[in-house]
Design an enzyme around this catalytic site. Structure first.
Site, PDB file in Angstrom:
ATOM      1  N   TYR A 215       2.703 -33.393 -27.610  1.00 28.61           N
ATOM      2  CA  TYR A 215       2.924 -33.184 -26.224  1.00 28.61           C
ATOM      3  C   TYR A 215       1.826 -32.036 -25.706  1.00 28.61           C
ATOM      4  CZ  TYR A 215       7.475 -35.374 -26.075  1.00 28.61           C
ATOM      5  OH  TYR A 215       8.495 -36.249 -26.340  1.00 28.61           O
ATOM      6  N   HIS A 223       4.909 -37.149 -20.691  1.00 23.29           N
ATOM      7  CA  HIS A 223       5.362 -37.880 -21.898  1.00 23.29           C
ATOM      8  C   HIS A 223       4.508 -37.391 -23.147  1.00 23.29           C
ATOM      9  CE1 HIS A 223       8.449 -40.135 -20.118  1.00 23.29           C
ATOM     10  NE2 HIS A 223       7.808 -40.373 -19.139  1.00 23.29           N
ATOM     11  N   LYS A 270       1.261 -44.774 -25.785  1.00 18.82           N
ATOM     12  CA  LYS A 270       0.906 -43.717 -26.667  1.00 18.82           C
ATOM     13  C   LYS A 270      -0.003 -44.034 -27.638  1.00 18.82           C
ATOM     14  CE  LYS A 270       5.490 -41.295 -26.517  1.00 18.82           C
ATOM     15  NZ  LYS A 270       5.754 -42.037 -25.314  1.00 18.82           N
TER      16      LYS A 270
END
Length: 316
Positions: A215, A223, A270
């Protein structure tokens, strides 16, 4: 709470992430669940998403049934539309008042103020071995007590205990197993320390089938942007054959596994990063260096970023 708010270390054992059990109980007692915590907001959002899918499926089924009725009555073929005023979309759909007003958790039974028992915070903050040692060594803000003597552990004792936790359980009365360069604690701590020292907030990534999540500021702001998979690499292949530990991802993995992990993290936006940790060879170093954190200088990290190729979206 200081460890969480000033670095997002650990997690509440009665919460999803932030230790919020006491806040949830106070909320239920004082406001009847009107002021929702992060867990309750997530539960409400999931309920609304589930209801949206049901409403959309019902609307599409109604349009298809209307097209069937027109075909039977007039003989005209009408292709059911998947979008339009009659089909709810994410931009136009709104939850029903009953769903919006329903609290995520039922309100407590009404009692007189004198009958309410005082709340005792029974939640604890759970720390991984990597987080605990980082707080004790680098930030010097954590004291760990030996459960056998009730005395504070020295840094050397803590360093040895963290490594011994991943080795075979020793029989009482017998010497503890020797330390090893491929100890899982060492390999994961190298990665954790590396990214924490660069300013990233490092959290566990088991939810997305990876070892760590990175993060930029913390889980309460955005997120995670990167998902890390730790891949140990032996400097001397003979050390792997002689090792008593079977490290995960230390052998070549199948492409199907890699595609699965990459697909899972691509769906949640991601970037997958393979972090290769080189384990020093025993032939050039003595096991005595493992008695202190100074051995970390002999480990190295290489990163490989993977991106899922989607032909339909990447032609431009």
């Amino acid at each position: 709470m200081l460890l969480w708010r000033r670095g997002f270390f650990g997690k509440g054992d009665l919460s999803r992430s932030e230790p919020s059990w006491l806040a949830r109980q106070i909320n239920l007692r004082q406001t009847g669940g009107k002021q929702m915590t992060s867990e309750e907001v997530t539960a409400k959002r999931r309920a609304e998403r589930r209801q949206f899918k049901l409403d959309r499926a019902a609307a599409i089924a109604a349009v298809a049934a209307e097209a069937e009725a027109i075909f039977e009555a007039e003989g005209r073929v009408i292709k059911p539309a998947l979008s339009g005023p009659a089909i709810p979309s994410a931009a136009t759909w709104r939850p029903s008042p009953s769903l919006a007003e329903t609290p995520a958790t039922p309100p407590p039974e009404e009692k007189e103020p004198a009958e309410l028992e005082p709340l005792v915070d029974v939640e604890h903050l759970q720390l991984t071995l990597q987080e605990a040692f980082f707080l004790a060594w680098n930030l010097d803000c954590l004291t760990i007590i030996d459960p056998h003597t009730n005395d504070p552990m020295t840094l050397k004792q803590l360093w040895t205990a963290c490594q011994a936790a991943h080795l075979s359980l020793a029989i009482p009365g017998t010497p503890s197993p020797p330390l090893q360069f491929d100890n899982p604690f060492l390999i994961h701590y190298v990665v954790y320390h590396h990214y924490r020292s660069l300013g990233w907030v490092v959290k566990g990534g088991i939810k997305f089938c990876v070892d760590y999540l990175l993060y930029k500021r913390g889980p309460v702001f955005t997120h995670a942007e990167f998902a890390l998979v730790v891949c140990p690499v032996y400097e001397d292949p003979e050390d792997q054959k002689a090792s008593s530990l079977d490290l995960q991802n230390s052998t070549p993995f199948a492409w199907s596994w890699l595609s699965t992990i990459n697909r899972v993290n691509s769906q949640v936006q991601k970037t997958l990063v393979l972090v290769y940790v080189t384990i020093p060879a025993r032939s050039r170093l003595s096991l005595d260096v493992l008695n202190s954190p100074a051995c970390l200088q002999h480990y190295s990290i290489r990163e490989v970023t993977l991106r899922r190729f989607i032909p339909a979206r990447m032609r431009d």
